[in-house]
Scaffold this active site. Structure first.
Site, short mmCIF file in Angstrom:
data_model
loop_
_atom_site.label_atom_id
_atom_site.label_comp_id
_atom_site.label_asym_id
_atom_site.label_seq_id
_atom_site.Cartn_x
_atom_site.Cartn_y
_atom_site.Cartn_z
N SER A 141 -10.44 -42.54 27.22
CA SER A 141 -9.00 -42.73 27.05
C SER A 141 -8.51 -43.87 27.91
CB SER A 141 -8.25 -41.45 27.43
OG SER A 141 -8.12 -41.40 28.84
N LYS A 142 -7.22 -44.13 27.79
CA LYS A 142 -6.67 -45.27 28.55
C LYS A 142 -6.76 -45.06 30.05
CE LYS A 142 -1.94 -43.71 27.87
NZ LYS A 142 -1.03 -43.58 26.78
N ARG A 143 -6.97 -43.81 30.48
CA ARG A 143 -7.15 -43.58 31.93
C ARG A 143 -8.48 -44.14 32.42
NH1 ARG A 143 -4.84 -39.07 30.12
NH2 ARG A 143 -6.83 -38.05 29.75
N ASP A 144 -9.41 -44.38 31.48
CA ASP A 144 -10.73 -44.86 31.88
C ASP A 144 -10.82 -46.39 31.93
OD1 ASP A 144 -11.95 -42.25 31.97
OD2 ASP A 144 -11.71 -42.23 29.79
N GLY A 145 -9.79 -47.07 31.44
CA GLY A 145 -9.84 -48.53 31.38
C GLY A 145 -9.26 -48.97 30.04
#
Ligand code: GLU
Length: 459
Positions: free
Chosen positions: A223-227
């Site tokens: 997800s966007k939390r990962d990059g």
């Protein structure tokens, strides 16, 4: 052309003459890399087998499917040069066909109306499960089946009269003559029910391939939390479309030999959907950057010029005062080591201005240590009289001065690098010095001698 792209299952003998696959995104704002990878695999499957790749915009969610969200889907496809055949189908324009199909099911006794009590405003239409176990062959996962008792009847029209995703998706696949459905494995639960719907609507049940999820290093959905997670982010970070495409193709598939950097034509030729890995694909952004660097390195220097000058000028670096030859030398030096265009300004600014920043740690560790500025000053004096300001003689000179002063060459090279570039990394120091030239190098070495002479508090 290969006429039997997939092995025939369940004793089927018919030949699939013409493959028709589709990308069916729900436009919700951004295009996730998992979705675009599904598009790419569909596209490759079609192009490899000479079939058709169709686009269906599943824009039935009127709140989220804004014109901007739809435009984002088209922009992602265009950037990655994923071309589609035939006119795109907008699901929102097919509502009457979806409702007609529901009517057909109602009159055949395959669906019924019931008050779902969700709005109290009317009755929803539910599709009756056939009362037997449902199964299908998945090209990547094998035989999948679900027990009759675990299959509940499916709402296909809401009580407000709007068709539900399941109905629209199946009706449109039948309408578009879709032969193979290639999509994320988060849809497997839907597929059991969809198979029953295709049959009830007397449509040809397509073959299915459910793609494993794209995950982070912990194995959780990426997800966007990962990059960077959306196509637009990669584009904005300065990825080349062909490199990003190549990376995504390899995220879950490999050609079976050790090729990694492959042209579009090579990928189309080698792509085999049945060889997609059945385990989740882990995103590795470092590998993605590496891939991009490989593409940048392979570009003709002239092609590198536009991104090079654009990223610098849009970051406030003025190139106008520099000769063509000087700029070309910097480009040559930097092209082979550039992985992302977005990093060019930070890595290269010092070639084109004097007010670059000094890396704080570098200053503390390399300049503000005992003797460093003395060494630097001795080196500066020698460089001022060096006959030939080229990488080779610069290196000889640094080694000679180091030996005279009884230190390792690194004791001179590290502070020199910080002094002339502000950075602690970069291309070979002697190449940098040669390009910068005697005057700039001398002035910068002198400047740090004055600026950082005091205690570290001066920073
Ligand atoms: N719009 C759905 C999605 O994006 C459709 C999936 C499909 O059938 O390919 O998940």
């Amino acid at each position: 052309m290969d006429t039997s792209p997939w092995p025939f299952h369940r004793g089927e003998t018919e030949k699939i003459m013409s493959i028709r696959v589709r990308f069916a995104p729900s436009p919700t704002g951004q295009v996730h890399i998992g979705n675009i990878r599904a598009a790419i695999y569909n596209w490759l499957f079609a192009r490899h087998h000479g079939g058709k790749f169709l686009l269906r915009v599943e824009d039935t969610d009127r709140e989220r499917s804004t014109p901007e969200a739809v435009a984002t889907v088209f922009a992602a496809l265009q950037w990655l040069e994923i071309d589609y055949d035939e006119e795109p189908v907008y699901q929102s324009s097919r509502q009457s066909a979806h409702l007609e199909a529901a009517e057909k099911l109602l009159s055949a006794g395959l669906a019924y109306k019931a008050d779902k009590g969700d709005t109290g405003k009317g009755e929803a239409v539910l599709f009756k499960m056939p009362g037997r176990d449902l199964s299908f062959h998945d090209e990547l996962k094998g035989e999948l089946s679900k027990k009759a008792e675990d299959l509940q009847d499916l709402v296909i029209v809401r009580s407000n009269g709007t068709p539900v995703f399941h109905l629209a998706n199946v009706v449109d696949d039948i309408h578009m003559g879709i032969t193979h459905v290639i999509r994320g494995d988060d849809h497997i639960e839907n597929t059991y029910r969809h198979v029953a719907l295709y049959e009830a609507l007397q449509g040809q049940v397509p073959r299915f391939a459910h793609l494993p999820m794209i995950v982070n290093a912990q194995g959780k959905p990426y997800s966007k939390r990962d990059g960077a997670a959306f196509v637009g982010e990669f584009r904005d970070q300065g990825y080349r479309a062909d490199a990003f495409f190549n990376y995504l193709v390899l995220l879950g598939w490999a050609p079976g030999d050790d090729r990694e950097v492959m042209s579009r034509a090579e990928i189309v030729q080698a792509f085999d959907l049945t060889q997609v890995k059945s385990s989740a694909a882990q995103v590795d952004l470092a590998k993605c950057e590496w891939m991009n660097g490989e593409y940048i390195r392979a570009m003709p220097l002239e092609e590198f010029r536009a991104p090079f000058t654009e990223t610098l000028t849009s970051n406030g670096v003025d190139l106008s005062g520099f000769s063509e030859e000087y700029t070309r030398q910097v480009m040559e030096l930097m092209q082979v080591r550039t992985k992302l265009y977005a990093k060019i300004p930070d890595d290269t600014r010092f070639f084109f201005c004097e007010d670059f920043e000094y890396n704080e740690k570098g200053v503390r560790k390399r300049l503000q240590r005992d003797g460093a500025l003395d060494h630097l000053s001795a080196l500066r004096e020698r460089l001022a009289t060096l006959d030939d300001f080229t990488a080779v003689s610069l290196e000889e000179c640094v080694r000679a001065v180091a030996e005279e002063r009884g230190v390792s060459p690194g004791e001179l090279m590290h502070p020199t690098r910080v002094a002339v570039s502000g950075l602690t990394y970069g291309p070979g120091l002697f190449e940098i010095l040669e390009i910068l030239g005697r005057d700039r190098v001398g002035a910068r070495m002198q400047r740090v001698g004055e600026r950082f002479a005091g205690p570290p508090a001066d920073l």
